[in-house]
Design a protein around this motif. Structure first.
Motif, PDB file in Angstrom:
ATOM      1  N   LEU A   3      40.528  49.624  34.922  1.00  0.00           N
ATOM      2  CA  LEU A   3      40.627  50.261  33.613  1.00  0.00           C
ATOM      3  C   LEU A   3      41.063  51.819  33.731  1.00  0.00           C
ATOM      4  O   LEU A   3      40.310  52.401  34.495  1.00  0.00           O
ATOM      5  N   LYS A  16      44.877  48.611  31.591  1.00  0.00           N
ATOM      6  CA  LYS A  16      44.397  47.979  32.780  1.00  0.00           C
ATOM      7  C   LYS A  16      45.597  47.898  33.783  1.00  0.00           C
ATOM      8  O   LYS A  16      46.815  47.658  33.169  1.00  0.00           O
ATOM      9  N   LEU A  40      34.016  50.618  25.902  1.00  0.00           N
ATOM     10  CA  LEU A  40      32.826  50.253  26.612  1.00  0.00           C
ATOM     11  C   LEU A  40      31.769  49.978  25.443  1.00  0.00           C
ATOM     12  O   LEU A  40      30.848  49.028  25.516  1.00  0.00           O
ATOM     13  N   MET A  47      35.846  43.621  26.288  1.00  0.00           N
ATOM     14  CA  MET A  47      36.069  43.641  27.785  1.00  0.00           C
ATOM     15  C   MET A  47      36.864  42.271  28.315  1.00  0.00           C
ATOM     16  O   MET A  47      37.820  42.298  28.536  1.00  0.00           O
ATOM     17  N   ARG A  51      40.666  41.768  29.169  1.00  0.00           N
ATOM     18  CA  ARG A  51      41.045  41.113  30.488  1.00  0.00           C
ATOM     19  C   ARG A  51      41.959  39.888  29.955  1.00  0.00           C
ATOM     20  O   ARG A  51      42.700  39.443  30.904  1.00  0.00           O
ATOM     21  N   GLY A 140      27.603  50.107  30.994  1.00  0.00           N
ATOM     22  CA  GLY A 140      28.331  49.366  30.243  1.00  0.00           C
ATOM     23  C   GLY A 140      27.732  49.104  28.930  1.00  0.00           C
ATOM     24  O   GLY A 140      28.494  48.483  27.903  1.00  0.00           O
ATOM     25  N   ALA A 156      29.213  48.367  33.994  1.00  0.00           N
ATOM     26  CA  ALA A 156      30.564  48.244  33.418  1.00  0.00           C
ATOM     27  C   ALA A 156      31.734  48.176  34.654  1.00  0.00           C
ATOM     28  O   ALA A 156      32.508  47.483  34.669  1.00  0.00           O
ATOM     29  N   THR A 194      35.940  47.007  37.541  1.00  0.00           N
ATOM     30  CA  THR A 194      34.820  46.129  37.040  1.00  0.00           C
ATOM     31  C   THR A 194      34.006  45.224  38.284  1.00  0.00           C
ATOM     32  O   THR A 194      34.510  45.150  39.486  1.00  0.00           O
TER      33      THR A 194
END
Length: 289
Positions: A3, A16, A40, A47, A51, A140, A156, A194
């Motif tokens: 990230l 990302k 966050l 998240m 993703r 996180g 995180a 991550t």
């Protein structure tokens, strides 16, 4: 997942990394925010949305065309532990720094945060600028009284950090905070990796070069207090928040402990690298007037 906070065409956003492309997350998913701290704070749901975001013509930014910034430019806390590698403890004794048997923490003021390629200022008030490569943990979730066995669940991700230090100001202060917090002395990045991509943090190799000369080289497994112990210790005292940064200690090889001491000068280039995480490359420049 990697990230980033980045700037492209005059716009700052978060994304990302997918190979050589940045997926601009708020353009990929309108429900995602434009700042890392908000992402966050969004927790597991945000998240997972990040993703799931895919590269499209409308959200793709070539990595080579973007400027990577500090991934978390505005954390509520930037904390660092001192004397946390065995060989560093031994070398610090040479300059009169002795470590008690407990964890020793200090603040780096968040105004010191710098990016992965930002210039670091040689202060007008000191000639004792030094480097410290560190593995940086990004918190996180909001947490308190975390047990060591649960510490991984509040992380995180991980970044490279360089705890640049102004040694004379550090050593004459009881808390070290001022000497650790001069403007620009907190390079971080280049991205947050991550935990799914870092299965064994203790195996990570940390290195730092000055002008191509290797100065620091160690593995995170040689920490005295591991990451889980650090999170448990801190969260026993106060609440950790999403985006808080923990610099987990530096290996031996710092300039102040060399014989004679070797401090950074204007024009020097520091390259801090952690295998599997990334690289920072920061040039020292005279502090602007």
């Amino acid at each position: 997942m990697k990230l980033v906070t980045f700037r492209h065409d005059g716009r700052t956003s978060i994304g990302k990394i997918v190979e050589d492309t940045i997926v601009d997350l708020p353009r990929a998913d309108a429900q995602l925010p434009s700042t890392m701290l908000e992402l966050l704070q969004g927790g597991a749901e945000a998240m997972e949305r990040a993703r799931a975001s895919k590269v499209t013509a409308g959200n793709a930014v070539p990595l080579a065309a973007a400027r990577l910034l500090a991934p978390v430019p505005n954390p509520s806390k930037f904390l660092a532990i001192g004397m946390n590698y065995r060989k560093h403890v031994a070398e610090a004794a040479k300059v009169g720094v002795h470590t008690p048997p407990t964890q020793v923490w200090f603040n780096k003021q968040v105004s010191c945060i710098n990016g992965p390629d930002g210039d670091v200022h040689l202060p007008r008030v000191s000639e004792q600028l030094d480097y410290e490569v560190e593995l940086c943990v990004v918190i996180g979730q909001r947490c308190r009284h975390v047990q060591p066995q649960d510490a991984a669940s509040v992380i995180a991700g991980y970044m490279v950090g360089n705890d640049v230090s102004v040694r004379d100001w550090q050593l004459r202060s009881q808390t070290m905070t001022i000497g650790k917090s001069f403007d620009t002395t907190g390079p971080t990045g280049p991205w947050i990796v991550t935990p799914d991509e870092v299965p064994t943090p203790a195996a990570l190799r940390l290195r730092l070069w000055v002008n191509g000369e290797l100065r620091q080289d160690d593995v995170a497994g040689n920490m005295i207090h591991d990451i889980a112990a650090q999170i448990a210790h801190l969260s026993a005292a106060f609440t950790l928040e999403p985006g808080d940064l923990l610099a987990t200690g530096t290996p031996s090889g710092v300039g102040v402990a060399m014989d004679p001491p070797s401090f950074l000068k204007a024009g020097d280039v520091m390259r801090a690298q952690i295998d599997g995480i990334g690289t920072l490359e920061n040039r020292v420049v005279a502090e602007p007037c």
